[in-house]
Design a protein around this motif. Structure first.
Motif, mmCIF file in Angstrom:
data_model
loop_
_atom_site.group_PDB
_atom_site.id
_atom_site.type_symbol
_atom_site.label_atom_id
_atom_site.label_comp_id
_atom_site.label_asym_id
_atom_site.label_seq_id
_atom_site.Cartn_x
_atom_site.Cartn_y
_atom_site.Cartn_z
ATOM 1 N N ASP A 202 44.748 35.181 41.613
ATOM 2 C CA ASP A 202 44.130 34.575 40.445
ATOM 3 C C ASP A 202 45.206 33.679 39.809
ATOM 4 O OD1 ASP A 202 43.294 33.980 37.899
ATOM 5 O OD2 ASP A 202 42.371 35.948 37.538
ATOM 6 N N PHE A 203 45.074 32.357 40.063
ATOM 7 C CA PHE A 203 46.164 31.472 39.646
ATOM 8 C C PHE A 203 46.254 31.341 38.135
ATOM 9 C CE2 PHE A 203 45.623 30.314 44.114
ATOM 10 C CZ PHE A 203 46.945 30.395 44.532
ATOM 11 N N GLY A 204 45.126 31.507 37.462
ATOM 12 C CA GLY A 204 45.158 31.492 36.002
ATOM 13 C C GLY A 204 45.985 32.665 35.493
ATOM 14 N N TYR A 205 45.748 33.816 36.109
ATOM 15 C CA TYR A 205 46.494 35.010 35.729
ATOM 16 C C TYR A 205 47.974 34.838 36.034
ATOM 17 C CZ TYR A 205 47.762 39.920 35.334
ATOM 18 O OH TYR A 205 48.365 41.092 34.952
ATOM 19 N N LEU A 206 48.235 34.253 37.197
ATOM 20 C CA LEU A 206 49.627 34.020 37.596
ATOM 21 C C LEU A 206 50.334 33.114 36.587
ATOM 22 C CD1 LEU A 206 51.876 34.402 39.694
ATOM 23 C CD2 LEU A 206 50.907 32.507 40.989
ATOM 24 N N ALA A 207 49.647 32.037 36.199
ATOM 25 C CA ALA A 207 50.254 31.093 35.259
ATOM 26 C C ALA A 207 50.521 31.764 33.917
ATOM 27 C CB ALA A 207 49.334 29.887 35.073
ATOM 28 N N ALA A 208 49.594 32.638 33.509
ATOM 29 C CA ALA A 208 49.755 33.265 32.199
ATOM 30 C C ALA A 208 50.794 34.384 32.214
ATOM 31 C CB ALA A 208 48.399 33.804 31.725
ATOM 32 N N ASN A 209 51.032 34.967 33.384
ATOM 33 C CA ASN A 209 51.882 36.157 33.426
ATOM 34 C C ASN A 209 53.095 36.038 34.342
ATOM 35 O OD1 ASN A 209 50.234 38.296 31.841
ATOM 36 N ND2 ASN A 209 48.747 37.320 33.198
ATOM 37 N N TRP A 210 53.448 34.789 34.691
ATOM 38 C CA TRP A 210 54.513 34.658 35.686
ATOM 39 C C TRP A 210 55.837 35.244 35.215
ATOM 40 C CZ3 TRP A 210 59.038 31.820 35.075
ATOM 41 C CH2 TRP A 210 59.089 31.006 33.931
ATOM 42 N N THR A 211 56.044 35.331 33.912
ATOM 43 C CA THR A 211 57.329 35.870 33.454
ATOM 44 C C THR A 211 57.470 37.362 33.753
ATOM 45 O OG1 THR A 211 56.449 36.249 31.246
ATOM 46 C CG2 THR A 211 57.635 34.177 31.607
ATOM 47 N N SER A 212 56.371 38.040 34.007
ATOM 48 C CA SER A 212 56.550 39.422 34.448
ATOM 49 C C SER A 212 56.315 39.558 35.959
ATOM 50 C CB SER A 212 55.670 40.383 33.634
ATOM 51 O OG SER A 212 54.428 40.568 34.229
ATOM 52 N N ILE A 213 55.443 38.704 36.524
ATOM 53 C CA ILE A 213 55.160 38.808 37.968
ATOM 54 C C ILE A 213 56.370 38.375 38.797
ATOM 55 C CG2 ILE A 213 53.638 38.074 39.834
ATOM 56 C CD1 ILE A 213 51.451 37.626 37.798
ATOM 57 N N LEU A 214 57.016 37.298 38.371
ATOM 58 C CA LEU A 214 58.146 36.771 39.150
ATOM 59 C C LEU A 214 59.282 37.788 39.292
ATOM 60 C CD1 LEU A 214 59.122 33.909 40.414
ATOM 61 C CD2 LEU A 214 60.533 33.814 38.360
ATOM 62 N N PRO A 215 59.802 38.349 38.199
ATOM 63 C CA PRO A 215 60.889 39.325 38.395
ATOM 64 C C PRO A 215 60.418 40.579 39.126
ATOM 65 C CG PRO A 215 60.254 39.235 36.081
ATOM 66 C CD PRO A 215 59.542 38.116 36.769
ATOM 67 N N ALA A 216 59.149 40.957 38.919
ATOM 68 C CA ALA A 216 58.650 42.143 39.620
ATOM 69 C C ALA A 216 58.609 41.887 41.126
ATOM 70 C CB ALA A 216 57.262 42.519 39.111
ATOM 71 N N ALA A 217 58.194 40.671 41.514
ATOM 72 C CA ALA A 217 58.107 40.353 42.944
ATOM 73 C C ALA A 217 59.494 40.268 43.559
ATOM 74 C CB ALA A 217 57.345 39.036 43.147
ATOM 75 N N ALA A 218 60.433 39.675 42.842
ATOM 76 C CA ALA A 218 61.798 39.596 43.366
ATOM 77 C C ALA A 218 62.385 40.995 43.496
ATOM 78 C CB ALA A 218 62.670 38.735 42.455
ATOM 79 N N GLY A 219 62.238 41.793 42.456
ATOM 80 C CA GLY A 219 62.779 43.152 42.486
ATOM 81 C C GLY A 219 62.176 43.962 43.616
ATOM 82 N N GLN A 220 60.861 43.833 43.802
ATOM 83 C CA GLN A 220 60.203 44.585 44.869
ATOM 84 C C GLN A 220 60.690 44.124 46.238
ATOM 85 O OE1 GLN A 220 58.571 47.289 44.972
ATOM 86 N NE2 GLN A 220 57.920 47.235 47.122
ATOM 87 N N ALA A 221 60.858 42.828 46.415
ATOM 88 C CA ALA A 221 61.322 42.321 47.717
ATOM 89 C C ALA A 221 62.702 42.888 48.031
ATOM 90 C CB ALA A 221 61.352 40.794 47.718
#
Ligand code: TRP
Length: 451
Positions: free
Chosen positions: A203-222
């Motif tokens: 959901d790109f709208g969700y991604l745009a609105a929440n990237w500040t938490s999704i981005l570090p979570a994705a990096a940390g998980q990787a």
């Protein structure tokens, strides 16, 4: 004394896969995916594995194989000045990560035993959540944390690498088989369609609105799932006696690890949706609640459940070993301590650090957000800077041993490590720190105030 090397050619890959595949894939991946909105997170996580995780594995591999030292000694040999402190960061990260990792692994042991004594027949999601609550806090949690740490200490003290190699050879394929079977069963649930849409459609709208938490979570998980950021892959590559193609090895490790995580999503989300549970809600209980409902519904579910929980316990063991090995090899190489006392002393200290997590789950957040959101990301950032800017020529030469000049791929790798990775990881780290401070001043402060 000559340093040990891997017993077999495959031994190294198996041990590295054994380190990578563990609770990160089966427990952490589905709950973080649920918390971060499903498909949007999955997309970012997959991008991170390929664009950042894979080159970052090579960063650790070249350091380890070149120096044939533990991470702390390796950085000291190659760097100078402030770089020497990087080893200390690894030690701190290892302590924090293993302490709660062992507690969660203990829960899997407990769930294995529940299958043996009672089975998984539960009335519904409420009962599954209640069971999770009773397993994860109090004396049971403490006891199984102790059992798990004792196993980890025993294996590292004995230095039985061969045992690990054999264990991984059997366990990783077996885990994949059971997961695929469970995913096929999940496919038959009415809720599967909605679950797949949630899991697979970014959901790109969700991604745009929440990237500040999704981005570090994705990096940390990787980084977490690939065992990066604290020198595990440096340590394992330091036992590589021969020159082999590190890029192929890194690719195999990343691919297998990612495959397993992605299949877990195909199991967890349909069951959560079928139980009417919001995917973001259950947090760390997601895998337990969905699996117990799965095992309740399938014929033979009890046996499958026992086997599966036990296998995850073993997968967690082969990961936990890799963390303790970093701490112990450091003590052995740098201070000339014997293997057995080193393993016991560090293992006991790690156990003690984990005790608060068995008392209140707020400490799980405190430790996991620190390790996954900050420490591993910081470690990976510093390693990328080190290889990219301090020792680029040594690193490129080392990568090209066993591969050849790759038509300039080695140089491309150095440049990817130097700039894009550093930028993305730096942003993730910044956001991760901000998020962690929020947690400390928000949820954690409230918890403290309520004491
Ligand atoms: N990668 C492992 C997992 O997914 C956990 C792990 C092992 C780890 N060694 C590590 C995580 C080093 C961070 C750093 O379960």
């Amino acid at each position: 004394m000559a340093r040990e090397t891997w017993a077999t050619r495959m031994g190294f890959i198996l041990a590295a896969v054994g380190s990578a595949v563990g609770l990160g894939n089966i427990w952490r991946f589905p709950f973080i995916t649920g918390q971060e909105g499903g498909g949007a997170f999955l997309l970012l996580y997959l991008l991170f594995v390929v664009l950042i995780g894979f080159p970052a594995i090579l960063v650790e591999f070249v350091i380890g194989r070149y120096t044939e030292l533990n991470p702390v000694g390796a950085i000291r040999e190659l760097g100078s000045g402030a770089w020497n402190y990087l080893g200390w960061l690894f030690v701190v990260t290892g302590f924090v990560t293993l302490s709660y990792y062992s507690v969660v692994a203990g829960w899997f042991l407990r769930y294995t035993l529940i299958g043996v004594t009672d089975g998984y027949a539960l009335a519904g999601p409420e009962e599954a959540t209640a069971l999770y609550g009773s397993v994860t806090t109090g004396l049971d949690s403490l006891l199984f944390h102790a059992v798990f740490m004792a196993l980890v200490i025993g294996i590292i003290a004995a230095g039985v690498r061969r045992g690990i190699e054999v264990g991984v050879k059997v366990m990783v394929p077996a885990i994949i088989v059971v997961l695929v079977g469970l995913a096929a069963y999940a496919f038959t649930l009415d809720a599967a369609g909605a679950a797949y849409a949630y899991y697979l459609t970014p959901d790109f709208g969700y991604l745009a609105a929440n990237w500040t938490s999704i981005l570090p979570a994705a990096a940390g998980q990787a980084f977490f799932t690939l065992s990066l950021g604290m020198g595990v892959m440096i340590t394992y590559a330091s036992y590589l006696g021969e020159d082999r193609n590190l890029a192929t090895d890194a690719g195999i490790i990343a691919a297998l690890d990612t495959l397993i995580a992605v299949i877990v999503g195909f199991v967890v989300f349909p069951f959560l949706f079928a139980a009417g549970i919001e995917p973001g809600g259950p947090g760390p209980s997601a895998i337990f609640v969905s699996l117990t409902s799965a095992f309740t519904g399938i014929p033979g579910g009890r046996i499958i459940g026992i086997v599966f929980f036990a296998m995850v316990g073993i997968a967690a063991l082969s990961s936990a070993i890799s963390i303790l090995e970093v701490l112990v090899s450091y003590l052995i190489d740098e201070f000339d301590v014997e293997r057995v006392p080193a393993s016991v002393a560090i293992g006991v200290a790690v156990f003690l650090l984990g005790v608060p997590v068995t008392i209140d789950l707020i400490f799980l957040g405190l430790y996991d957000n620190l390790a996954g959101g900050v420490l591993l990301v910081l470690g990976s950032l510093l390693l990328a800077l080190f290889v990219g800017w301090v020792i680029p020529d040594v690193a490129r030469n080392e990568l090209e041993k066993g591969i050849g000049s790759l038509g300039g791929l080695g140089t491309a790798w150095i440049w990817i490590v130097r700039i894009p990775i550093v930028i993305v990881v730096l942003v993730s780290l910044y956001l991760g720190v901000v998020g962690y401070v929020d947690f400390l001043t928000g949820g954690f402060a409230e918890w403290l105030a309520a004491r």
